[in-house]
Design an enzyme around this catalytic site. Structure first.
Site, PDB file in Angstrom:
ATOM      1  N   GLU A  86       0.824  -1.213   0.000  1.00  0.00           N
ATOM      2  CA  GLU A  86       0.000   0.000   0.000  1.00  0.00           C
ATOM      3  C   GLU A  86       0.858   1.263   0.000  1.00  0.00           C
ATOM      4  OE1 GLU A  86      -0.554  -2.623   1.937  1.00  0.00           O
ATOM      5  OE2 GLU A  86      -2.655  -3.242   1.684  1.00  0.00           O
ATOM      6  N   PHE A 148     -12.052  -7.943  13.385  1.00  0.00           N
ATOM      7  CA  PHE A 148     -10.917  -8.351  12.557  1.00  0.00           C
ATOM      8  C   PHE A 148     -10.579  -7.247  11.549  1.00  0.00           C
ATOM      9  CE2 PHE A 148      -9.319 -10.550   8.678  1.00  0.00           C
ATOM     10  CZ  PHE A 148      -8.074 -10.879   9.198  1.00  0.00           C
ATOM     11  N   GLN A 149      -9.333  -6.857  11.500  1.00  0.00           N
ATOM     12  CA  GLN A 149      -8.817  -5.816  10.614  1.00  0.00           C
ATOM     13  C   GLN A 149      -9.502  -4.474  10.817  1.00  0.00           C
ATOM     14  OE1 GLN A 149      -8.571  -7.538   6.610  1.00  0.00           O
ATOM     15  NE2 GLN A 149      -6.494  -8.204   7.113  1.00  0.00           N
ATOM     16  N   LYS A 198     -17.847  -1.775   5.232  1.00  0.00           N
ATOM     17  CA  LYS A 198     -18.215  -2.774   4.222  1.00  0.00           C
ATOM     18  C   LYS A 198     -19.716  -2.788   3.956  1.00  0.00           C
ATOM     19  CE  LYS A 198     -17.123  -7.488   2.864  1.00  0.00           C
ATOM     20  NZ  LYS A 198     -16.400  -8.706   3.200  1.00  0.00           N
ATOM     21  N   MET A 507      23.342  10.247   4.282  1.00  0.00           N
ATOM     22  CA  MET A 507      23.082  11.498   4.985  1.00  0.00           C
ATOM     23  C   MET A 507      23.272  11.332   6.491  1.00  0.00           C
ATOM     24  SD  MET A 507      22.569  14.592   4.519  1.00  0.00           S
ATOM     25  CE  MET A 507      21.676  15.276   3.128  1.00  0.00           C
TER      26      MET A 507
HETATM   27  C1  LIG Z   1      11.497   6.265   6.420  1.00  0.00           C
HETATM   28  C2  LIG Z   1      12.722   7.006   6.844  1.00  0.00           C
HETATM   29  N1  LIG Z   1      13.524   6.468   7.797  1.00  0.00           N
HETATM   30  C3  LIG Z   1      14.646   7.136   8.187  1.00  0.00           C
HETATM   31  C4  LIG Z   1      14.959   8.348   7.636  1.00  0.00           C
HETATM   32  C5  LIG Z   1      16.210   9.102   8.109  1.00  0.00           C
HETATM   33  N2  LIG Z   1      17.171   9.221   7.000  1.00  0.00           N
HETATM   34  C6  LIG Z   1      17.294  10.333   6.245  1.00  0.00           C
HETATM   35  S1  LIG Z   1      18.420  10.190   5.034  1.00  0.00           S
HETATM   36  C7  LIG Z   1      18.824   8.636   5.527  1.00  0.00           C
HETATM   37  C8  LIG Z   1      19.879   7.849   4.791  1.00  0.00           C
HETATM   38  C9  LIG Z   1      19.456   7.506   3.415  1.00  0.00           C
HETATM   39  O1  LIG Z   1      20.397   6.619   2.861  1.00  0.00           O
HETATM   40  P1  LIG Z   1      20.342   6.269   1.319  1.00  0.00           P
HETATM   41  O2  LIG Z   1      18.958   5.933   0.910  1.00  0.00           O
HETATM   42  O3  LIG Z   1      21.356   5.263   0.998  1.00  0.00           O
HETATM   43  O4  LIG Z   1      20.665   7.666   0.622  1.00  0.00           O
HETATM   44  P2  LIG Z   1      22.003   8.553   0.707  1.00  0.00           P
HETATM   45  O5  LIG Z   1      21.851   9.526   1.835  1.00  0.00           O
HETATM   46  O6  LIG Z   1      23.156   7.618   0.912  1.00  0.00           O
HETATM   47  O7  LIG Z   1      22.066   9.248  -0.610  1.00  0.00           O
HETATM   48  C10 LIG Z   1      18.067   8.240   6.637  1.00  0.00           C
HETATM   49  C11 LIG Z   1      18.182   6.952   7.327  1.00  0.00           C
HETATM   50  C12 LIG Z   1      14.075   8.851   6.664  1.00  0.00           C
HETATM   51  N3  LIG Z   1      14.276  10.032   6.085  1.00  0.00           N
HETATM   52  N4  LIG Z   1      12.988   8.163   6.269  1.00  0.00           N
END
Ligand SMILES: Cc1ncc(C[n+]2csc(CCOP(=O)(O)OP(=O)(O)O)c2C)c(N)n1
Length: 596
Positions: A86, A148-149, A198, A507
């Site tokens: 989803e 349920f659900q 439903k 990041m």
């Molecule tokens: C769902 C979610 N979980 C955690 C984060 C925190 N977060 C921001 S950037 C990042 C790293 C992303 O790594 P990657 O996808 O390899 O991209 P890069 O920064 O290496 O380009 C994280 C964990 C987020 N933004 N979204």
């Protein structure tokens, strides 16, 4: 059983926050063809109403509580895209909405189906994307019994929707759907959820799809107050250091050409928010670049030193402002926004203008005020652009991620629709891909949702089947929604999947390097999957590129391949995004402005 009107959850607080203004006037809007009144089931009404709203495609996933509606979808043949999760469905709907300008429609089942779209709803709310989300619900007789659900989707989505409804009788469904589309797409756009029990989808009622919406309490203000516009015209005339900060509100209002005309008329420099990119041509002389945490030196210094800051359709997000105490300290602030709740929320505003960005710009152009004395200022800013460009250190062997983005930009002539995930690659794309046209840039700004980029690209490609669509993603974010490879395989959409693979949560790693003394807690992922084999498991062309020498040929091969492709670009692992405004710092306190 007729229980009367739908349960309209009192949402005054959220209505205020999101600009749903209380008024006594009646809103009438004719958007749809009149449909024959007849008795039918709730689920047939739903499909009929979607046709009346000219919905071309639905994104969703079936399950028990929503089965009657899926049966109707089967019988009617209305186009439904079966995502593999989803979350994939709702991000695809967001990508579709962003590129097409039309509302994205999502249909999911109750309980886990509905909770799986929560992230996407919150994402759309933060980035003002029009969505109409239908969630199945358990039958009215068992609501509140932990059936349920069952999940309290109304409660859960209350703070992350522009409005939500739980339908109690079939006969009120047409009115609710009509209102939902109206609310989602007018004023400041946003997600609206309709929770459909439903039994309501099975019971019969009179389908009466009115042309009109009667929402006396919801009256977005489109036209600007002329006195306020006058004040802004005078402020521009007397300004010596004006700057425009453009946000996605200009894109939502389809006001890009008016923005260009106004800027050229008044010769005003322009900075952009992350989401506003493309609203003003990225290669225009008066464009300073993105402002904020990873903005350009010229854009950030212009905001810091200006004497008049005109924000158009931006909400002064903390990623844009940095430390509020140090933000535009000598500026008079003018703020044009369709959502009155945004004005004065973060920044004290001297010239508030509640209006649709396009309408406000039209009025500003018409007034054709005397130009300010900002020639010297414009020259100074041009100088800053030349002296402090975006930079990175070239390498002769390793692929620098910035180089990768630059080359994709050049090889597509900047014409592609680009989606990103969240992280370093997102910022590098915002910096190095120059968006000259509106609605080619699809990214998760407000919520910063990893897993967004890939499904959003699918939605974007569905919206524009003949445009090149490139999803630029981190190795980690891609793995959050990679199940949609199965959908890509099925549809054979020519989406190009670019993995900027730095074998880390880049990041996070960057922040740990700079602010946590290189304690890389859970951010290094040296063991990476074989992305080529992964793609091939779905009959999708997979490629891996390790060396700079192969970069150009690989990009060309990717772009010329007629179907979907996944390319695992192995890039420099310890590269950082610069310049950077550290948390708590002002925009003028950027680090990494020049190469060390
Ligand atoms: C769902 C979610 N979980 C955690 C984060 C925190 N977060 C921001 S950037 C990042 C790293 C992303 O790594 P990657 O996808 O390899 O991209 P890069 O920064 O290496 O380009 C994280 C964990 C987020 N933004 N979204």
């Amino acid at each position: 059983m007729n229980l009367g009107r739908a349960v309209l959850v009192p949402k005054k607080l959220y209505q205020l926050v999101r600009g749903i203004k209380m008024s006594t006037k009646l809103k009438k809007k004719e958007t749809t063809a009149s449909f024959e009144k007849k008795v039918m089931t709730g689920s047939s009404m739903l499909v009929e109403a979607l046709k009346a709203e000219n919905v071309e495609v639905i994104f969703g996933y079936p399950g028990g509580a929503i089965l009657p509606t899926f049966d109707e979808i089967y019988k009617d043949g209305i186009r439904h895209i079966l995502a593999r999760h989803e979350q994939g469905a709702i991000h695809a709907a967001e990508g579709y909405a962003r590129v097409s300008g039309k509302p994205g429609v999502v249909i999911v089942t109750s309980g886990p189906g509905a909770t799986n779209v929560i992230t996407g709803i919150a994402d759309a709310m933060m980035d003002s994307l029009p969505l109409v989300v239908f969630s199945g619900q358990v039958s009215t007789a068992v609501i509140g019994t932990d059936a349920f659900q069952e999940a309290d989707v109304i409660g859960i989505t209350m703070p992350i929707t522009k409005h939500n409804y739980q339908v109690r009788t079939a006969s009120e469904l047409p009115r609710i759907i009509k209102e939902a589309f109206h609310i989602a797409t007018t004023g400041r756009p946003g997600p609206v959820l309709i929770d459909l029990p439903k039994d309501v989808s099975i019971e019969s009622g009179l389908f009466d799809y009115s042309k009109e919406v009667h929402l006396p309490g919801y009256q977005p203000t489109y036209l600007p107050n002329k006195l306020q516009i006058r004040k802004l015209v005078e402020a521009v005339s007397s300004a010596k250091k004006p700057v425009i900060l453009v946000g996605a509100g200009v894109l939502h209002a389809k006001g890009s050409s008016e923005l260009l005309e106004y800027v050229e008329q008044q010769q005003l420099p322009v900075a952009s928010t992350l989401l506003g990119l493309g609203a003003f041509p990225g290669t225009h002389k008066l464009f300073l670049g993105m402002a904020g945490m990873h903005g350009t030196y010229a854009a950030n210094m212009a905001i810091y030193e200006c004497d008049l800051l005109i924000s158009i359709g931006s909400r002064f997000d903390d990623r844009v402002t940095g430390n509020l105490q140090k933000f535009a300290p000598t500026a008079k602030i003018a703020h044009i926004d369709i959502d009155p709740a945004e004005i004065g929320k973060n920044i004290e505003t001297h010239i508030p203008i509640v209006a649709d960005a396009k309408e406000a710009l039209k009025e500003l152009i018409l007034q054709n005020g005397r130009k300010g004395q900002n020639t010297l200022w414009n020259e100074e800013l041009q100088q800053l652009k030349v002296e402090y460009p975006l930079w990175y250190n070239e390498d002769l062997a390793v692929i620098k991620p910035q180089k990768l983005i630059e080359r994709i930009y050049e090889k597509t002539n900047g014409e592609a629709i680009v989606t990103t995930d969240v992280g370093q690659h997102q910022m590098w794309t915002a910096q190095f891909f120059k968006f000259n046209k509106p609605n080619r840039w699809v990214t998760s700004g407000g919520l910063g949702t990893m897993g967004f980029g890939f499904p959003a690209a699918i939605g974007a490609q569905i919206a524009e089947p003949n445009s090149p669509v490139i999803a630029i993603m981190g190795d980690a974010g891609f793995q959050m929604t990679l199940q949609e490879l199965s959908l890509l395989q099925e549809m054979q959409l020519p989406v190009k999947l670019v993995i900027v693979n730095n074998a880390s949560l880049g990041m996070v790693r960057q922040w740990q390097q700079i602010f946590y003394e290189e304690r890389y807690s859970n951010s290094l992922v040296p063991v990476q999957p074989n992305f080529v084999k992964l793609a091939e498991a779905y009959d999708i062309k997979g490629m891996r590129v390790d060396h700079l020498a192969d970069l150009d040929a690989a990009i060309e091969e990717m772009l010329s391949h007629p179907g979907p492709v996944l390319v695992d670009f192995r890039v420099a692992e310890k590269e950082n995004v610069y310049p950077m405004v550290a948390p708590g710092a002002g925009l003028h306190e950027m680090i990494g402005v020049k190469p060390e």
